[in-house]
Scaffold this motif. Sequence first.
Motif, PDB file in Angstrom:
ATOM      1  N   ILE A 114       3.803   5.436  -5.925  1.00 42.21           N
ATOM      2  CA  ILE A 114       3.730   5.385  -7.397  1.00 42.21           C
ATOM      3  C   ILE A 114       2.523   6.179  -7.900  1.00 42.21           C
ATOM      4  N   ALA A 115       1.400   6.039  -7.189  1.00 41.62           N
ATOM      5  CA  ALA A 115       0.198   6.781  -7.586  1.00 41.62           C
ATOM      6  C   ALA A 115       0.437   8.276  -7.520  1.00 41.62           C
ATOM      7  N   GLY A 116       1.197   8.720  -6.522  1.00 39.30           N
ATOM      8  CA  GLY A 116       1.518  10.141  -6.412  1.00 39.30           C
ATOM      9  C   GLY A 116       2.326  10.630  -7.603  1.00 39.30           C
ATOM     10  N   MET A 117       3.292   9.838  -8.038  1.00 37.95           N
ATOM     11  CA  MET A 117       4.092  10.239  -9.213  1.00 37.95           C
ATOM     12  C   MET A 117       3.241  10.276 -10.469  1.00 37.95           C
ATOM     13  N   LEU A 118       2.341   9.314 -10.610  1.00 40.27           N
ATOM     14  CA  LEU A 118       1.451   9.320 -11.774  1.00 40.27           C
ATOM     15  C   LEU A 118       0.485  10.496 -11.717  1.00 40.27           C
ATOM     16  N   CYS A 148       0.830  -1.212   0.000  1.00 41.59           N
ATOM     17  CA  CYS A 148       0.000   0.000   0.000  1.00 41.59           C
ATOM     18  C   CYS A 148       0.862   1.259   0.000  1.00 41.59           C
ATOM     19  N   SER A 149       1.918   1.261   0.816  1.00 44.22           N
ATOM     20  CA  SER A 149       2.794   2.439   0.905  1.00 44.22           C
ATOM     21  C   SER A 149       3.500   2.685  -0.429  1.00 44.22           C
ATOM     22  N   PHE A 150       4.092   1.637  -0.970  1.00 46.98           N
ATOM     23  CA  PHE A 150       4.804   1.787  -2.244  1.00 46.98           C
ATOM     24  C   PHE A 150       3.833   2.134  -3.370  1.00 46.98           C
ATOM     25  N   GLY A 151       2.654   1.501  -3.348  1.00 46.19           N
ATOM     26  CA  GLY A 151       1.663   1.770  -4.392  1.00 46.19           C
ATOM     27  C   GLY A 151       1.168   3.200  -4.374  1.00 46.19           C
ATOM     28  N   THR A 152       0.949   3.762  -3.185  1.00 48.43           N
ATOM     29  CA  THR A 152       0.491   5.154  -3.122  1.00 48.43           C
ATOM     30  C   THR A 152       1.602   6.114  -3.537  1.00 48.43           C
ATOM     31  N   LEU A 207       1.341   9.992   3.367  1.00 44.43           N
ATOM     32  CA  LEU A 207       2.693  10.545   3.297  1.00 44.43           C
ATOM     33  C   LEU A 207       3.398  10.107   2.017  1.00 44.43           C
ATOM     34  N   PHE A 208       3.295   8.834   1.696  1.00 39.34           N
ATOM     35  CA  PHE A 208       3.930   8.336   0.476  1.00 39.34           C
ATOM     36  C   PHE A 208       3.293   8.934  -0.775  1.00 39.34           C
ATOM     37  N   LEU A 209       1.994   9.184  -0.703  1.00 34.02           N
ATOM     38  CA  LEU A 209       1.332   9.855  -1.823  1.00 34.02           C
ATOM     39  C   LEU A 209       1.922  11.247  -2.021  1.00 34.02           C
ATOM     40  N   LEU A 245      12.243   5.429  -7.161  1.00 32.31           N
ATOM     41  CA  LEU A 245      11.539   4.169  -6.942  1.00 32.31           C
ATOM     42  C   LEU A 245      12.207   3.344  -5.847  1.00 32.31           C
ATOM     43  N   VAL A 246      13.539   3.294  -5.878  1.00 30.58           N
ATOM     44  CA  VAL A 246      14.271   2.549  -4.847  1.00 30.58           C
ATOM     45  C   VAL A 246      14.072   3.186  -3.477  1.00 30.58           C
ATOM     46  N   ALA A 247      14.102   4.527  -3.445  1.00 26.95           N
ATOM     47  CA  ALA A 247      13.904   5.225  -2.174  1.00 26.95           C
ATOM     48  C   ALA A 247      12.508   4.948  -1.607  1.00 26.95           C
ATOM     49  N   LEU A 248      11.501   4.984  -2.472  1.00 29.83           N
ATOM     50  CA  LEU A 248      10.143   4.682  -2.014  1.00 29.83           C
ATOM     51  C   LEU A 248      10.032   3.241  -1.527  1.00 29.83           C
ATOM     52  N   LEU A 249      10.696   2.321  -2.233  1.00 29.56           N
ATOM     53  CA  LEU A 249      10.641   0.915  -1.830  1.00 29.56           C
ATOM     54  C   LEU A 249      11.308   0.703  -0.475  1.00 29.56           C
TER      55      LEU A 249
END
Length: 253
Positions: A19-23, A13-17, A194-196, A209-213
Amino acid sequence: MTSFDTSLIVAGCSFGTGIAGMLLHTRLPSHHVDEASKDVIKLIMSLIATMAALVLSLLIASASNSYDGQQSEVQSLAANVILLDRVLAFYGPEAQPAREALQEAAADLHEQIWPSDSPRAANLDPRTTRLRSDAFVTRLQSLKPATDAQRMLQSQALQLGQGVGQTRLLMFEQHGSSISWPFLTVLVFWICMLFLGFGLFARFNATVLVALLVGAVSVAGAVFLILELSRPYEGFMRVSDAPLRDALTQIGR
């Protein structure tokens, strides 16, 4: 659902949000991501980050205290069992049946909490070992002290037996998870927001991407620790049975 499964969901969920924020950043009108908008969003993110950090630390502290409390109770139980056996040994040969009943009750308790059949869950319900416990108490009460010393030892044994029973009940009453799921759900929601926000102002590249992961895995690791510590008789971080195993090797000798 296990602690590991829940942690994987939190990481996803954290990583997905993120990615959603970047999109989302690529689709927003430019005036939505200007400097003024960024300042407001960063302030809100700082507020959420502070609340999330406080709640995360409180949950870890609460789970750790619960785990340490259960470990202390196991140690106290083992110490009282050993002391009770020594008191009965000093009583004399007449107490040998009571010592054997104590050994059987302790072995039964160990099997219920740390089953040799590993897939079976720990069972701390005192009713499962009541027959063994009642047999021990009956043997203890049936002793016929002939001297003042034996009467004193029988009284001490009864008090220690009562202490063992109280510790056993405390283990049962306190073994449930100390973590409130609504509390944890709100925390995960804050982390996802926050991740969003992180992704909203980041460029889409491998480094980000690595930092978010890494951030998602770190948060999931914290949630994993919280869940594991709050379930002291399950999962990867079980309370050690070493004190009770040591007691079983000492009593009855």
